[in-house]
Write an enzyme that holds these catalytic residues in place. Structure first.
Site, short mmCIF file in Angstrom:
data_model
loop_
_atom_site.label_atom_id
_atom_site.label_comp_id
_atom_site.label_asym_id
_atom_site.label_seq_id
_atom_site.Cartn_x
_atom_site.Cartn_y
_atom_site.Cartn_z
N SER A 127 61.25 28.12 27.26
CA SER A 127 59.96 27.44 27.09
C SER A 127 59.57 26.65 28.32
O SER A 127 60.43 26.16 29.05
CB SER A 127 60.07 26.48 25.89
N TYR A 152 63.49 19.07 21.59
CA TYR A 152 63.23 20.52 21.60
C TYR A 152 63.36 21.04 23.03
O TYR A 152 64.09 22.01 23.28
CB TYR A 152 61.83 20.84 21.06
N LYS A 156 66.19 23.71 25.04
CA LYS A 156 65.86 24.89 25.87
C LYS A 156 66.50 24.74 27.27
O LYS A 156 67.01 25.71 27.83
CB LYS A 156 64.35 25.07 25.97
C1 WQD Z 1 49.18 21.50 22.46
C2 WQD Z 1 48.25 20.34 22.76
C3 WQD Z 1 48.86 18.35 21.55
C4 WQD Z 1 47.84 19.62 17.53
C5 WQD Z 1 54.13 24.26 22.19
C6 WQD Z 1 55.19 24.75 21.27
C7 WQD Z 1 56.52 24.74 21.93
C8 WQD Z 1 56.46 25.38 23.29
C9 WQD Z 1 55.38 24.76 24.14
C10 WQD Z 1 57.17 27.66 23.21
C11 WQD Z 1 49.04 19.02 22.90
C12 WQD Z 1 47.46 18.84 21.16
C13 WQD Z 1 48.05 19.62 18.90
C14 WQD Z 1 46.81 18.80 16.97
C15 WQD Z 1 46.24 18.05 19.18
N1 WQD Z 1 56.20 26.77 23.19
N2 WQD Z 1 47.26 18.84 19.70
N3 WQD Z 1 46.05 18.06 17.83
O1 WQD Z 1 53.20 20.65 22.23
O2 WQD Z 1 52.40 22.18 24.06
O3 WQD Z 1 54.26 22.88 22.43
O4 WQD Z 1 54.16 24.93 23.41
O5 WQD Z 1 58.31 27.46 23.29
O6 WQD Z 1 57.39 25.48 21.10
O7 WQD Z 1 55.24 23.90 20.16
O8 WQD Z 1 51.87 22.76 21.73
O9 WQD Z 1 50.08 23.28 20.15
O10 WQD Z 1 51.71 21.40 19.59
O11 WQD Z 1 50.04 21.07 21.40
O12 WQD Z 1 45.55 17.36 19.93
O13 WQD Z 1 46.56 18.76 15.73
O14 WQD Z 1 47.39 20.16 21.63
O15 WQD Z 1 48.90 16.94 21.62
O16 WQD Z 1 48.39 18.22 23.88
P1 WQD Z 1 52.92 22.01 22.69
P2 WQD Z 1 50.93 22.14 20.61
#
Ligand code: WQD
Length: 340
Positions: A127, A152, A156
């Site tokens: 990741s 998490y 990784k």
């Molecule tokens: C993206 C952005 C949140 C929900 C993911 C996977 C992780 C890894 C990396 C593969 C952030 C914002 C989210 C909401 C929001 N992938 N958000 N409101 O944290 O980058 O991690 O990609 O391994 O496994 O989980 O992804 O989609 O949770 O968040 O504002 O209701 O969207 O704060 O800035 P993240 P995400």
């Protein structure tokens, strides 16, 4: 003779899309998934798309003897793609020991079996969280890793190191580590897609569940970051493009194209998109109005990151087929299918 590939986490979001791509590229596939973060209905979806019934072993990979039994019953496994892990950034901050135990014990048990059964090819689901909050927003595979922002991400980083150290002792093993950025969207057939258990933590399922009325509203986790519009910046990549990269990685190894026994590739679109831009694209593409409010920052969030994906394109021959509109449209069609 079709090569048999073991996919761990085969009923998961990326695992299921990868199984479809593997089957469509002539591989025989078996799966291990205990449905702790997925559903057996996903295997039905795979059958509807490919016509194949995938054998799944519903065992817990943290149990070595159960894991070992699968390998004794399948002595013809040519390669392993290891997805099985918990992956919610925010949840890992709340439950670190659950994440360390599940993600690392599972990996070690699988690697012990890969070693014992002399399995040559190993692809690991890593990741972009391994980069932490990078000094440069656009990262290459050589960008120095900062400390991960969440347990998490640490699992990784440690997972990659465990594999690298194992391969130093192996005469036959070789591996590709795939660093996903933000996998989103769903298979165009709308038969498989992201299945969050409980309230979604990831952005796109939060958007689609809010748009369809399953959630009354969603929150943007912070709008005061140092980015072009104050919201976090990510590299969104269609799950089918991610899936195809796994097939290409396996073929890269089975065709002996690899130049070392452990190679790392970024899997991102190469474009950074903010949360507000993602919401806007969703609304425009699907003509749905989204009910959202600005909320507090989320612990563990990286501010901004996106991929330099040249290495995967050059060495794996990876070609990205889906754009941001496709990601939003297929995610929305999948949400509509779930409600039907
Ligand atoms: C993206 C952005 C949140 C929900 C993911 C996977 C992780 C890894 C990396 C593969 C952030 C914002 C989210 C909401 C929001 N992938 N958000 N409101 O944290 O980058 O991690 O990609 O391994 O496994 O989980 O992804 O989609 O949770 O968040 O504002 O209701 O969207 O704060 O800035 P993240 P995400």
């Amino acid at each position: 003779m079709m090569s048999k590939i073991l996919v761990t986490g085969g009923a998961g979001y990326i695992g299921s899309h990868t199984i479809v791509d593997l089957i469509e590229n002539g591989f025989e596939v078996i799966s291990i998934d205990n449905f702790s973060a997925s559903s057996s209905s996903v295997l039905d979806g795979i059958k509807k798309i490919t016509g194949k019934v995938v054998t799944n072993y519903p065992i817990d990979l943290t149990n070595f003897s159960d894991t070992h039994k699968v390998f004794t019953e399948n002595k013809d496994i040519a390669g392993v793609i290891h997805f099985a892990a918990f992956k919610a950034v925010g949840e890992s901050v709340e439950q670190p020991l659950v994440y360390y135990n599940n993600n690392l014990t599972s990996l070690i048990n699988v690697l012990k079996c890969v070693k014992e059964f002399n399995i040559k090819h190993f692809v690991f689901s890593s990741s972009c969280t391994v980069y932490g909050n990078p000094d440069t927003v656009c990262v290459t595979e050589d960008t120095p890793q900062k400390s991960a922002e969440s347990p998490y991400g640490v699992t990784k980083q440690m997972g990659e190191r465990i594999i690298e150290d194992y391969l130093k002792t192996s005469k036959i093993g070789n591996a590709v580590l795939l660093r996903y950025f933000n996998p989103v969207g769903a298979h165009p057939s709308a038969q498989i897609g992201e299945l969050p258990i409980g309230n979604p933590t990831n952005l796109i399922p939060a958007i689609t569940q809010t748009a369809i009325g399953k959630l009354p509203k969603m929150f943007v986790h912070g709008n005061d970051y140092d980015t072009r519009d104050g919201s976090c910046l990510r590299d969104y990549i269609h799950v089918c493009d991610i899936a195809n990269a796994h097939t290409l990685a396996l073929q890269y190894l089975t065709n002996c194209k690899n130049t070392s026994n452990c190679e790392i590739f970024n899997l991102g679109s190469g474009t950074g998109i903010t949360v507000f831009e993602a919401i806007k694209t969703f609304e425009t593409t699907t003509q749905q109005q989204l009910n959202y409010e600005i909320g507090p920052r989320r612990k563990g969030d990286v501010v901004a990151i996106y991929a330099n994906n040249n290495l995967a394109k050059e060495k794996l021959g990876w070609q990205i087929k889906y754009c941001l509109n496709d990601m939003m449209q297929t995610a929305w069609q999948w949400q509509l299918h779930l409600q039907s």
